[in-house]
Design an enzyme around this catalytic site. Structure first.
Site, PDB file in Angstrom:
ATOM      1  CD  GLU A  18     -14.825  17.256   3.802  1.00 16.77           C
ATOM      2  OE1 GLU A  18     -14.247  17.365   4.900  1.00 16.77           O
ATOM      3  OE2 GLU A  18     -14.481  16.444   2.922  1.00 16.77           O
TER       4      GLU A  18
ATOM      5  N   GLY B  29       0.825  -1.201   0.000  1.00 15.09           N
ATOM      6  CA  GLY B  29       0.000   0.000   0.000  1.00 15.09           C
ATOM      7  C   GLY B  29       0.858   1.250   0.000  1.00 15.09           C
ATOM      8  CB  SER B  30       1.280   4.045  -1.702  1.00 16.50           C
ATOM      9  OG  SER B  30       0.092   4.173  -2.476  1.00 16.50           O
ATOM     10  N   GLY B  31      -0.808   4.419   1.244  1.00 14.62           N
ATOM     11  CA  GLY B  31      -1.610   5.418   1.931  1.00 14.62           C
ATOM     12  C   GLY B  31      -0.964   5.876   3.228  1.00 14.62           C
ATOM     13  CG  PHE B  32      -2.831   9.013   5.526  1.00 10.50           C
ATOM     14  CD1 PHE B  32      -2.035  10.136   5.647  1.00 10.50           C
ATOM     15  CD2 PHE B  32      -4.030   9.138   4.850  1.00 10.50           C
ATOM     16  CE1 PHE B  32      -2.414  11.357   5.115  1.00 10.50           C
ATOM     17  CE2 PHE B  32      -4.422  10.353   4.313  1.00 10.50           C
ATOM     18  CZ  PHE B  32      -3.622  11.462   4.437  1.00 10.50           C
TER      19      PHE B  32
ATOM     20  CG  ASP C  69      -9.536   3.627   5.580  1.00 14.51           C
ATOM     21  OD1 ASP C  69      -9.344   4.011   6.744  1.00 14.51           O
ATOM     22  OD2 ASP C  69      -9.673   4.411   4.616  1.00 14.51           O
TER      23      ASP C  69
END
Length: 460
Positions: free
Chosen positions: A180, A15-18, A319
């Site tokens: 939003e 992965g490359s998320g947070f 997540d």
């Protein structure tokens, strides 16, 4: 699994998320020289909370999606590989990933899965083809093109019903993304398109926010949810609560309110789905290979140290997992990544239970309005809005990205500009007989055959 001989490394991060980057850049893991390989399906690190600003022209995609290789360039022990992990063997401590049309095997001592989640449709997967999501840069750019297309076509059409539908937007789900987006679309009508398109004003644009719960931003509750609903309604958003979307087609949605048994149809050319998340496919692979239980949406029910099923050297964070009902947000992923890195490096004992540090929650509603909760302190309005901007600025990677974001925010929120709205009509010939109704047609001669009229081609 694959070739007899294959590469090995100490840590594989998927992965490359947070969560993935928090693990990779945690103290000692990146700096102490521990070899690790990060495998990702994309070359960028996506700042997902600002995708809605890409969709509404505030920020360009590049400012919220910096290169993963650039971020990890200062760590000589980091090896970034573009690929998709498709299998894992907990007994052999290997993963299989696909890259450049081939399958590759990679051995590990520790595996950290942080592949995130995608949009969930609660058993109605056909909705994916009829709605717009907001989970990737491609999603955001697709939605941006759709928003501009609707306003541009509404500007020139002479069909009042078509114009109404083009300027109608339905947002499903009143979580942060839904709130939003609803606020920003209405703001676009009031501050951007009202200035740039003479025959469209804010009153012509309908934005409906549909939520199945009894409040906007349900996790906040209380006065913060009430403030959010009131702010949206003051801005002209139609907020519909306690209502489910039961059907969707190309031109609208059917809404059902269980408490009153009322069913109604709303027509709109644009329906945005932001209700619920579902773990990405690799979560299912891990569940099958390790015997890990899953919950709704395929999310992994990890142990309190983030280990997965029977494996004590495989971790899942972010997540794609659920733990103690903690929020599926970036702080949970980042703190989880740092916790796992500490265990891998022996800074804390293996099996140490994770303790979440709640640093607060916030959501932006529209220009100069936001909500923030830090402990027992609750803020609303302009102060919360400024705090939201400051916090999100800190999380952006790179000085240039922060500088550009500030400039873009100034132009969009203080002025009337949307610096990243651009659009081009697809260069396709219009079929004969598709002249605008605004052009007077000459009566056809009696011996002239009827011309079959085809619908105008869609504008990309």
């Amino acid at each position: 699994m694959g070739d007899a001989e294959f590469d090995r490394t100490d840590v594989v991060i998927v992965g490359s998320g947070f969560g993935a980057l928090a693990t990779a850049t945690a103290k000692k893991l990146g700096k102490a020289g521990t070899p690790f390989v990060l495998i990702s399906e994309t070359t960028e690190h996506l700042f997902q909370p600002l995708l809605y600003q890409v969709a509404t022209g505030v920020i360009s995609p590049g400012e919220i999606a910096p290169s993963v290789r650039a971020i990890l360039a200062k760590y000589p022990n980091a090896d970034v590989r573009l690929g998709r992990v498709v299998d894992v063997d907990p007994e052999a401590n290997t993963v299989v990933y696909e890259a450049a049309g081939k399958r590759h095997t990679l051995g590990y001592k520790h595996l950290v899965a942080a592949t995130g989640a995608r949009q969930a449709y609660f058993g109605r997967d056909e909705f994916a083809d009829l709605t717009f999501a907001l989970k990737t840069v491609d999603d955001a750019e697709k939605l941006r093109r759709q928003i501009i297309r609707c306003f541009e076509e509404a500007h020139i059409t002479t069909d009042p019903e078509l114009r109404k539908n083009l300027l109608s937007f339905i947002v499903v789900g009143a979580g942060p993304t839904g709130v939003e987006l609803a606020g920003q679309i209405k703001e676009l009508a009031q501050r951007y398109f009202a200035e740039s398109i003479g025959n469209i004003n804010a009153a012509d644009v309908t934005v409906t926010l549909v939520e199945g719960a009894d409040k906007v931003l349900p996790p906040f509750g209380g006065k913060l949810s009430d403030y959010s609903k009131e702010s949206l309604e003051k801005a002209g958003v139609d907020v519909v609560l306690n209502t489910m979307v039961t059907d969707i087609d190309e031109h609208g949605a059917t809404l059902s309110t269980p408490s009153t048994e009322e069913t109604r149809r709303l027509t709109a050319e644009t329906i945005i789905w932001s209700a619920g998340i579902q773990a990405n496919d690799f979560a299912g692979v891990l569940a099958e290979r390790t015997g890990c239980d899953t919950v709704r949406g395929g999310r992994l029910l990890v142990d309190n140290d983030f280990t997965v099923g029977r494996a004590d050297n495989i971790y899942a964070i972010g997540d794609m997992v659920t733990l103690d009902n903690l929020p599926a947000q970036s702080p949970f992923a980042m703190q989880g990544g740092r916790h796992v890195a500490k265990m891998i490096l022996g800074k804390i004992p293996a099996g140490t239970p994770f303790q979440y540090r709640d640093k607060g929650s916030m959501a932006i509603i529209n220009r100069f309005r936001a909500i923030t909760r830090v402990g027992k302190v609750e803020l609303t309005g302009f102060i919360a809005w400024v705090l939201w901007l400051a916090v999100h600025l800190v999380y952006l990677v790179g000085f240039r990205n922060r500088y550009i974001a500030v400039m873009s925010w100034c132009g969009s929120f203080l002025g009337h500009r949307r610096p990243h709205f651009y659009y081009a009509q697809t260069a396709e010939p219009v079929p004969a007989g598709n002249e605008s109704a605004a052009v007077a047609e000459e009566p056809a001669a009696e011996d002239t055959p009827d011309v079959e009229r085809e619908p105008a081609p869609a504008i990309a």
